[in-house]
Design a protein around this motif. Structure first.
Motif, short mmCIF file in Angstrom:
data_model
loop_
_atom_site.label_atom_id
_atom_site.label_comp_id
_atom_site.label_asym_id
_atom_site.label_seq_id
_atom_site.Cartn_x
_atom_site.Cartn_y
_atom_site.Cartn_z
N UNK A 14 11.15 -2.61 24.48
CA UNK A 14 10.36 -2.50 25.66
C UNK A 14 9.38 -1.28 25.52
N UNK A 15 8.23 -1.28 26.57
CA UNK A 15 7.40 -0.37 26.75
C UNK A 15 7.52 0.26 28.05
N UNK A 16 7.62 1.43 28.30
CA UNK A 16 7.94 2.08 29.69
C UNK A 16 6.81 2.96 30.16
N UNK A 17 6.30 2.68 31.16
CA UNK A 17 5.10 3.45 31.98
C UNK A 17 5.89 3.98 33.29
N UNK A 18 5.41 5.27 33.37
CA UNK A 18 5.71 5.69 34.70
C UNK A 18 4.74 6.24 35.81
N UNK A 19 4.74 6.32 37.01
CA UNK A 19 4.01 6.77 37.94
C UNK A 19 2.99 7.99 37.41
N UNK A 20 1.74 7.79 37.79
CA UNK A 20 0.98 9.06 37.74
C UNK A 20 0.77 9.60 39.19
N UNK A 21 1.49 10.84 39.16
CA UNK A 21 1.56 11.43 40.60
C UNK A 21 0.41 12.03 41.10
N UNK A 22 -0.62 12.23 40.03
CA UNK A 22 -1.96 12.75 40.44
C UNK A 22 -3.11 11.85 40.42
N UNK A 23 -2.67 10.54 40.65
CA UNK A 23 -3.67 9.47 40.70
C UNK A 23 -4.79 9.67 41.74
N UNK A 24 -6.08 9.40 41.50
CA UNK A 24 -7.22 9.66 42.27
C UNK A 24 -7.30 8.97 43.61
N UNK A 25 -6.41 7.72 43.56
CA UNK A 25 -6.56 6.93 44.87
C UNK A 25 -5.26 7.47 45.83
N UNK A 26 -5.54 8.19 46.90
CA UNK A 26 -4.32 8.62 47.89
C UNK A 26 -3.38 7.74 47.94
N UNK A 27 -2.08 7.81 47.66
CA UNK A 27 -1.14 7.37 48.16
C UNK A 27 -0.79 6.13 47.02
N UNK A 28 -1.41 5.81 46.29
CA UNK A 28 -1.09 4.87 45.11
C UNK A 28 -0.99 5.67 43.74
N UNK A 29 -0.09 5.11 42.80
CA UNK A 29 0.61 3.68 43.10
C UNK A 29 1.97 3.76 43.76
N UNK A 30 2.45 2.77 44.01
CA UNK A 30 3.64 2.76 44.82
C UNK A 30 4.98 2.85 43.74
#
Lengths: 516, 322
Positions: free
Chosen positions: A199-215
């Motif tokens: 498997x490949x595992x990706x985690x949420x980017x907490x500093x993403x430039x679109x506010x509130x995203x990703x979920x």
């Protein structure tokens, strides 16, 4: 009676209203299938399908495209074109950062263009008319073109022009930079872990430039090599997302009909995969136009769609898929007409030579399709021999023109100047590559039309050029167009907003959320 | 004995070298090269791109110098670099080897123990219904395509009954550690190891059965019976022990293939083993990786042959090692 009907309608409308009004819930894990396992995730170095699908979450382009292929903001929040069509100015978002915390600026864009010109075959072609790229300030990028290029605003999608971090790649050997194994982008998800073969595992980017995203908190891409096992994994609830092409076609309908399963054919508009038969125009009976037309009339595309592809897809009517700009439905000519095929065959002086038909080694569906085409051709009197190969063998035989008729399918990238012309213009006849004018068709008027269409500015100028070229190509039948392919994405219905643009799953899971 | 082992190791190295050279040329006989495959997968590729890839893979060098470079790195116990996977071949193989050994090792244990047990049962009851049932079922598993048995097992145990997981090595993202993780892996191991084990079981059943029947007709068994030994002792000590020699031969041969992995089983169950790695390397013409897997598995075959010879001697001291 009328009253209850009315009330019922109002009620169902109201229900539909609430369904649409659902607000995204943050959190949760997405389990998706990836097939085959990508060779790497550094999108600027590797561009195969699975790489684009996973890395579209890690990297971003300046623009995204809706299903009508109109540009949407990505890393650029606005853009403008000068009146002469030669200068494009992009304003970048100001709060984007790389996954290691460094800010994303115009210097990264300038550097990415320079890097991609060395490593990305398709970007190199798309950027051929770009004379200079400059960064007048940290959030402005200016592309200056040597001549206008009609589809220019269509080349900024993440798979075509991914932005890469200058601070990691500048001054290094791009190909061997160890950072290739731990990709750093600006995207909604960050690379976390890759257990090869599992498997490949990706985690949420907490500093993403679109506010509130990703979920979503994380995404697991499961590597499951067997198509039947992938179906079972979905059936047993171990995975919730089967991106287009993950399972064999005969399983699509059964899986979409499972309780709690949803499917969509949207999200492929940008790629518009179209399949056709390459007819080796250089030699034998295929050198004769009447013979090529006979082949086109002999093919029962509806049968192929209904039986081989289980009702998925759309018979192709010419060189432009119906989702590509300037597609002209009036150019269509070939319906299933064995009698006409036989007459044309006689006219062509075909003497019963056996032609070698090369199927595409991509699984059951393509194998069955080759058998159906063989049957179609033999019905009108063309002798056919199927040649078996694996993927590497197919690449070699087609790129060295060692075939008579060969199956293929190509992406069209929304614009005739990006993904269509390459199969028909003489300048693209070159041994050694399976993705150019492999059939060896050469027509000066077609060459000229594609050249003019690329530099013409505005739809009013471009449309007539492309409509004329479609007529010529359909008449000359350099290849036999088969189907506009559809690869439905199957998900558990609790997965929402997975496919929101014309690039579908490859555009990343930035809008996706799971109802829990 | 030690001299024998040393001689065999020296011979083994020569054989290994021959295998490397032969495989090196064999896999280059297949049409297409890794550069074409990668360009093909990218859906684009001008000549410059393909030339670049060829340079990256060192395919622009003449064949003898490619072979020379490979042998030199082999001499330094370096299996080379997989350009496609961006990793040293040894690392890639090392990551996958434990999963394969676990799967094939369990299947080996299952097939050998069940095979010998059922085979001797069948021999004891030769000609009865039990005998027919055992040999029949064993043969059925052997004759049915492995992938089909696997898929049917998945349909029954994963889809219908929901007892066992259908794919993977462990529950991804569960975060188990220690014993919990071991149990989780064992849970995932059941289906692939059983289907693979049942496939090979048939051979041991047949071999044990026929070999035991043959031995049971020999004079020393009659003597044992005349001495008044119990039937159980005769079966175990006198017949089975003497009948095991051909089974050891067979087990030695199978053990040699353990490292090669079970491509079909690993594919159907998404088991991250070396068989799949090899198969993918073949399709992608990842020459270095493919050669690396060949070298490692050939080396294992040589080692297991040696071990088999030593075991022979332990089982039957009459055999001389030479």
């Amino acid at each position: 009676m009328l009253k209850t009907l009315m009330a019922g309608t109002v009620l169902s409308l109201a229900l539909a209203g609430t369904a649409f009004a659902q607000t995204p819930k943050p959190g949760g894990t997405a389990n998706a299938v990836i097939q085959p396992e990508p060779p790497g995730l550094m999108l600027a170095m590797v561009q195969n399908g699975p790489t684009q699908m996973v890395a579209g979450n890690i990297y971003e382009g300046l623009l995204r495209y809706d299903s009508a292929l109109k540009p949407l903001p990505g890393l650029a929040e606005s853009w403008s074109m000068s009146d002469d069509g030669k200068t494009y100015t992009f304003k970048l978002v100001r709060n984007a950062t790389w996954h290691d915390g460094k800010p994303f600026t115009a210097d990264d864009v300038v550097f990415s263009v320079e890097l991609l010109r060395q490593t990305h075959a398709r970007a190199r072609g798309n950027l051929a008319r770009v004379a200079s790229v400059t960064a007048p300030d940290p959030y402005t990028v200016v592309f200056t073109l040597s001549e206008p290029f009609g589809p220019f605003l269509g080349i900024f999608e993440v798979g075509s022009l991914p932005m890469v971090p200058k601070h990691i790649y500048a001054g290094t050997d791009y190909k061997t930079n160890p950072a290739n194994n731990t990709p750093i982008g600006t995207g909604p998800y960050m690379f976390k872990e890759w257990k090869k073969g599992s498997y490949i595992r990706l985690v949420k980017n907490p500093n993403y430039h679109v506010a509130g995203k990703p979920y979503l908190d994380e995404i697991y891409w499961h590597v499951i090599p067997d198509a039947a096992a992938r179906s079972v994994a979905f059936e047993t609830g171990k995975v919730d997302i089967l991106p287009g092409g993950s399972v064999e076609n005969f399983d699509v309908q059964r899986l979409s009909a499972l309780k709690g399963a949803c499917s969509t054919t949207k999200g492929w508009e940008f790629f518009s995969p179209m399949s056709w038969l390459w007819l080796n125009n250089r030699k034998g009976p295929m050198a004769n136009k009447a013979f090529r037309q006979a082949v086109s009339y002999a093919l029962d595309r509806d049968f192929a769609r209904d039986v081989v592809w289980n009702g998925l897809g759309k018979p192709a009517t010419g060189p432009f898929a119906s989702t590509v700009r300037y597609h002209d439905p009036k150019a269509a000519k070939y319906s299933y007409d064995p009698a006409k095929a036989k007459a044309l065959l006689k006219e062509s002086g075909y003497k019963g030579e056996t032609v070698r038909l090369l199927p595409l080694p991509y699984g059951e569906t393509w194998q069955r399709w080759a058998e159906a085409v063989k049957q179609n051709l033999e019905d009108v009197g063309i002798k056919v021999e199927l040649v078996a190969t694996d993927v590497a063998g197919w690449n070699q035989k087609t790129s060295e023109w060692d075939y008579d008729i060969a199956f293929t399918y190509l992406y069209q990238y929304g614009d005739p100047a990006l993904g269509v012309g390459r199969n028909y213009v003489s300048s693209q006849i070159a041994k050694g590559s399976p993705f150019n004018n492999v059939e060896g068709y050469s027509n000066p008027s077609v060459d000229e039309a594609f050249a003019k269409g690329a530099v013409a500015v505005g739809d009013d100028q471009r449309r007539p050029i492309y409509e004329a070229v479609q007529k010529t190509l359909v008449e000359d039948a350099p290849v036999a167009w088969l189907l506009e392919l559809q690869f439905p994405t199957i998900t558990r219905c609790k997965v929402h907003d997975l496919v929101t643009t014309g690039i579908g799953v490859n555009d990343g899971f930035r809008d996706a959320w799971i109802d829990r | 004995m030690l001299g024998f082992i040393a001689r065999r190791i020296a011979k083994g190295i020569v054989v290994l070298l021959a295998i490397v050279v032969l495989n090196f040329f064999l896999i280059r006989l297949a049409p297409g090269d890794p550069a074409l495959v990668m360009a093909g997968e990218a859906g684009a590729g001008d000549e410059a791109f393909i030339a670049q890839l060829r340079e990256k893979f060192a395919l622009d060098q003449p064949l003898p110098s490619q072979l020379g470079a490979y042998l030199r790195s082999m001499a330094g116990l370096d299996l080379g670099y997989s350009v496609r996977q961006q990793m040293p071949v040894a690392t890639l193989i090392g990551e996958r080897l434990p999963a394969t050994l676990l799967l094939t090792g369990s299947a080996f244990a299952i097939s050998l123990s069940l095979g010998v047990l059922l085979g001797s049962l069948a021999a004891r009851r030769a000609g009865t219904l039990a005998d027919t049932a055992i040999t029949g079922v064993a043969l059925l598993f052997y004759a049915t395509p492995l992938f089909w048995v696997s898929l049917m097992a998945i349909l029954l145990f994963s889809v219908r009954l929901d007892w066992l997981p259908s794919f993977g090595f462990e529950t991804v993202g569960a975060g188990y550690t220690g014993l919990g993780r071991a149990l989780d892996i064992a849970h995932h191991l059941v289906l692939p190891a059983m289907t693979l084990g049942l496939f090979f079981m048939a051979v041991y059943v047949r071999m044990t059965r026929s070999s035991m029947l043959e031995v049971s007709r020999l004079d020393f068994v009659k003597t044992a019976r005349a001495k008044g030994l119990t039937e159980g002792v005769i079966q175990r000590r006198h017949i089975l022990r003497n009948a095991l020699l051909p089974v050891v031969t067979l087990a030695g041969l199978q053990a040699g293939t353990l490292v090669g992995g079970a491509v079909l089983t690993e594919t159907v169950f998404a088991w991250p083993g070396i068989g799949r790695l090899m198969y993918e390397a073949l399709l992608q013409r990842d020459y270095n990786l493919l050669l690396g897997v060949f070298v490692v598995s050939s080396a294992m075959v040589l080692v297991f042959n040696l071990v088999t010879d030593v075991v022979y001697r332990a089982v039957d001291p009459r055999i001389e090692v030479a």
